[in-house]
Design a protein around this motif. Structure first.
Motif, short mmCIF file in Angstrom:
data_model
loop_
_atom_site.label_atom_id
_atom_site.label_comp_id
_atom_site.label_asym_id
_atom_site.label_seq_id
_atom_site.Cartn_x
_atom_site.Cartn_y
_atom_site.Cartn_z
N SER A 155 0.86 -1.18 0.00
CA SER A 155 0.00 0.00 0.00
C SER A 155 0.89 1.23 0.00
N ASP A 156 0.28 2.38 -0.14
CA ASP A 156 1.07 3.59 -0.19
C ASP A 156 1.89 3.75 1.09
N GLY A 157 3.20 3.76 0.94
CA GLY A 157 4.07 3.94 2.10
C GLY A 157 4.38 2.69 2.87
N SER A 158 3.91 1.51 2.40
CA SER A 158 4.12 0.28 3.17
C SER A 158 5.41 -0.44 2.80
N THR A 162 -15.35 3.90 -6.84
CA THR A 162 -14.39 4.93 -7.25
C THR A 162 -13.52 5.34 -6.07
N ALA A 163 -14.15 5.49 -4.90
CA ALA A 163 -13.40 5.87 -3.70
C ALA A 163 -12.38 4.80 -3.35
N ARG A 164 -12.76 3.55 -3.46
CA ARG A 164 -11.86 2.46 -3.05
C ARG A 164 -10.71 2.23 -4.02
N VAL A 165 -10.97 2.33 -5.33
CA VAL A 165 -9.88 2.06 -6.27
C VAL A 165 -8.78 3.11 -6.16
N GLY A 185 -5.13 6.41 -7.47
CA GLY A 185 -5.09 7.86 -7.65
C GLY A 185 -4.66 8.61 -6.40
N ASP A 186 -4.86 8.03 -5.23
CA ASP A 186 -4.47 8.68 -3.99
C ASP A 186 -3.06 8.29 -3.54
N SER A 228 0.91 8.35 -3.40
CA SER A 228 1.98 9.31 -3.67
C SER A 228 2.89 8.78 -4.77
N LYS A 229 2.91 7.44 -4.92
CA LYS A 229 3.72 6.81 -5.95
C LYS A 229 2.80 6.29 -7.06
N LYS A 230 3.12 6.61 -8.29
CA LYS A 230 2.32 6.16 -9.42
C LYS A 230 2.81 4.81 -9.90
N LEU A 231 1.91 3.87 -10.00
CA LEU A 231 2.25 2.51 -10.41
C LEU A 231 1.52 2.12 -11.68
N ASN A 232 2.00 1.07 -12.30
CA ASN A 232 1.42 0.57 -13.54
C ASN A 232 0.22 -0.34 -13.24
N TRP A 233 -0.90 0.26 -12.84
CA TRP A 233 -2.08 -0.53 -12.49
C TRP A 233 -2.67 -1.25 -13.71
#
Length: 435
Positions: A287-290, A345-348, A367-368, A370-375
């Protein structure tokens, strides 16, 4: 199957296993009350998950959203702990409204305790369009419900190949790409498996249980109709020879396992030791920051040359209406919200995979972060069908997964491992049938 996010992004949404009430109610269809739902009237909704999902995690992923949407209702989540197992809830007569259950746990968590309730008519009444969902997530539930629907998918997980950019950069190797086959990925991994400055780097590893359980050939561990192990199926030999024999061809990989208590490299090697270059696992592993200090991204999971363009099976989680619920219409309103574009939408945006096919929602994934990944890696290849699972499928799993480390280290050949796993699984199943 245990995991992260159910592991690190570990959603409260990911591995929900149900708990519940009387087995005598299981085949009853959800009755419809005479009156419409009053959203202003106080109401208490009870939810559970036999996975033992922590309350904080469940609240973050589910309850907090429900409380905002339905401010006049109270939401009570029962975490599975000592004293609140399914049988204990049955004994105390606790009425459960909603059960959150991963696809592989629907049988043990919902059907076996008799909590299933066909909501097909309620789906129609609420104008929920099933064609908007990823077909495999709907078909998987229909196979479990004998053509009916016990619940609707609210999230999915999928396998991807994570890769550590720093390791690739260190050795001047180009990053992996979407659409690679197992053969290509294994060869790439060999270029990265080496010892440098006292550190042993492993090029590639795959999560054993997940690549077996979610194999793209859609072969279950146990045939749901005959209650017999499927390990005689030739598709298992392809899976074994392609993935695990591919790992075992490098002597350094074997040496590393021996120094790691004969364990296959896994999450900790990627996230903590930071010496695993590529790891095939659920996209929700991080997850973000994990994953501090890991410079990573993801590409699509490797494909088999026998099935070009086909990914591994998805792993959906369902919200199910319990047959013990005294508020079925209200519970259905909650289900309707959890599969709505608003909630999805909120969860993705937090990195969860929506079961809805809506491209706008999918483009919002992460979208939330901080790091953009290749979803897009999750949807690069086609999802195969999820096979029908019987109540003994989990029994059939263990004999094979337990044998994988020795198999990789060359202590047994493919045919022997599969034959022994088949015999062991069938013996346990036969013993269960005699009870």
């Amino acid at each position: 199957m245990k995991k992260s996010l159910c592991s690190a992004i570990s959603l409260a949404m990911c591995t929900f296993v149900a708990a519940g009430c009387s087995g005598t109610q299981g085949n009853n269809k959800a009755a419809e009350p005479a009156n419409a739902v009053d959203f202003n009237a106080p109401l208490e909704i009870t939810m559970t998950s036999s996975a033992g999902t922590a309350s904080d995690s469940f609240n973050a992923g589910i309850t907090s959203y429900l409380q905002k949407k339905f401010p006049n209702w109270k939401f009570n989540y029962i975490q599975k702990t000592a004293g609140s197992s399914i049988q204990e809830l049955v004994t105390t007569g606790t009425a459960i409204d909603l059960i959150f259950e991963a696809q592989t746990g629907v049988i043990d968590g919902l059907i076996v305790p008799g909590l299933q309730s066909d909501i097909s008519e309620l789906i129609k009444k609420n104008n929920i369009d099933l064609s908007k969902f990823e077909p495999v997530s709907i078909d998987a539930m229909k196979s479990l419900a004998n053509g009916g629907m016990y619940g609707l998918p609210i999230s999915m997980m999928g396998l991807v190949t994570f890769y550590n950019k720093d390791i690739f950069d260190k050795f001047g190797i180009a990053y992996p790409k979407d659409g690679m086959t197992w053969d290509e990925t294994i060869e790439l991994g060999k270029k990265l498996t080496r010892t440098e400055d006292g550190v042993t780097y492993i090029g590639l590893a795959a999560s054993t249980g997940h690549v077996l359980k979610l194999n793209p050939f859609s072969v279950p561990y146990v045939d749901a109709d005959s209650n017999k192990s499927t390990y005689a199926n030739e598709k298992w030999k392809i899976v074994m020879d392609t993935i695990f024999k591919g790992e075992s061809t490098d002597p350094l990989f074997i040496e590393y396992m021996k120094g790691n208590n004969n364990k296959v490299p896994a999450k900790d090697d990627f996230l903590k030791k930071k010496n695993l270059a590529m790891y095939v696992y659920f996209s929700d592993m991080v997850s973000d920051g994990s994953a501090p200090g890991v410079n990573f991204d993801m590409v699509s999971a490797p494909t088999f040359k026998e099935l070009p363009g086909v990914s591994f099976q998805p792993y959906p989680t369902y919200v199910n209406l319990s047959s013990s619920s005294k508020h079925k219409e209200a519970a259905m309103e909650i289900i309707k919200y959890l599969v709505s574009e608003e909630y999805q939408t909120a969860r993705v945006k937090l990195g969860y995979i929506s079961p809805l096919k809506d491209e706008t929602i999918r483009k919002s994934m992460g979208g939330d972060y901080s790091k953009k990944l290749n979803w897009n890696a999750l949807f690069y290849n086609k999802f195969p069908v999820v096979p029908k699972k019987g109540k003994f499928d989990s029994i059939g799993e263990k004999p094979l997964t337990d044998a994988i480390p020795n198999y990789i280290m060359g202590n047994s050949d493919t045919n022997t491992v599969l034959r022994q796993a088949e015999d062991a699984a069938n013996k346990v199943i036969e013993a269960e049938l005699r009870k």
